[in-house]
Design a protein around this motif. Sequence first.
Motif, PDB file in Angstrom:
ATOM      1  N   GLU A 204     -19.010  12.752  19.757  1.00 52.58           N
ATOM      2  CA  GLU A 204     -18.914  12.575  18.317  1.00 52.58           C
ATOM      3  C   GLU A 204     -17.877  13.549  17.766  1.00 52.58           C
ATOM      4  OE1 GLU A 204     -22.701  13.067  16.567  1.00 52.58           O
ATOM      5  OE2 GLU A 204     -23.625  11.378  17.603  1.00 52.58           O
TER       6      GLU A 204
ATOM      7  N   GLU B  92      -7.052   3.548  16.096  1.00 52.03           N
ATOM      8  CA  GLU B  92      -8.284   3.067  15.455  1.00 52.03           C
ATOM      9  C   GLU B  92      -9.493   3.466  16.307  1.00 52.03           C
ATOM     10  OE1 GLU B  92      -7.828  -1.088  14.858  1.00 52.03           O
ATOM     11  OE2 GLU B  92      -6.282  -0.873  13.317  1.00 52.03           O
ATOM     12  N   ARG B  93      -9.780   4.763  16.308  1.00 44.91           N
ATOM     13  CA  ARG B  93     -10.822   5.279  17.199  1.00 44.91           C
ATOM     14  C   ARG B  93     -12.227   4.869  16.765  1.00 44.91           C
ATOM     15  NH1 ARG B  93      -7.049   9.593  16.888  1.00 44.91           N
ATOM     16  NH2 ARG B  93      -5.960   9.885  18.869  1.00 44.91           N
ATOM     17  N   HIS B  94     -12.375   4.492  15.492  1.00 48.58           N
ATOM     18  CA  HIS B  94     -13.696   4.104  15.004  1.00 48.58           C
ATOM     19  C   HIS B  94     -14.191   2.811  15.647  1.00 48.58           C
ATOM     20  CE1 HIS B  94     -10.787   1.945  12.449  1.00 48.58           C
ATOM     21  NE2 HIS B  94     -11.704   1.004  12.383  1.00 48.58           N
TER      22      HIS B  94
END
Length: 293
Positions: free
Chosen positions: A59, A21-23
């Motif tokens: 990003e 869950e890199r977000h």
Amino acid sequence: MLEKLRAYYRDALVEYGQVNERHAYEWFSTEHGELFGIKKEMLTQKERALLATLFTPYEAVTTQMNKQQQAWYRFLIHGAEHAFEQLPPSTHTRFIYFYIQKGTVDTRDFTEAIQSLFPYDVTIISETEQQWIVIEQQEESVASTLHEWIDTLCSDFYIQLRAYIGQKCLHSVELARIFAAEKRYFHVGLKHNPAQRVYCIEDIFPLLLISGEEMTYATMFLQAVKREHDMLKTIKTFFECNLNVSLAAKKLHMHRNSLQYRIDKFIEKTSIDIKQFKGALTVYLAILLHEHH
């Protein structure tokens, strides 16, 4: 610095490959291109701004990639093994790593500049703004001319650039682990010999032994000649005769020309020039490691 952050944020700080869950994380890149994330909920606005001055905010860049680049990115960077099936077929693969120490580049311009250096198609992906990877799948490589290219790229883009030429390896799912290992080797070179512009396994091998680094993939070049009958014994004897072809041939009871042919064949298959000191030292130490494991 990273260890101090880890002590402060504890479990809230992770490396890029450790979570799915890199977000949920704010991602940054160190000066050596290492990616780490801190849970967004743990960061204040002031902390986020401070981290952005100490590290490079990261990003995701996959939206700018074609399908082949995205497949390589998922396989190498995200560690998604199922993405290997989407990669172009090949017998061998080599990774060439670029690290921009100073300066910035336009992604499209830099990609085009790197591609223009190769007389054949290569896949180019950027892991961060500083780290770039060239994926070469040709039997005959022009990577040995990289020293000349570096000067051109540095002057054209006004940057300080370092590069590491990886070993040619079999195209398999093992590539992701080889990629991670060679990145570590590159960082060892940057740490111990920061002024050097281009590194290869001959430059790094002794440093890996001295620093106690994991060596699993450092001796891959021996695999290229493993099936050659008595090749390693022949090359070891050549070293032990102080690189004297005539003396080694006499000791091996073979013609001098036959020994020279084997030496040339070894250099061709491994891309390591064992007639030079660094190449001879690396291969000799690798053979000793191979014999004692």
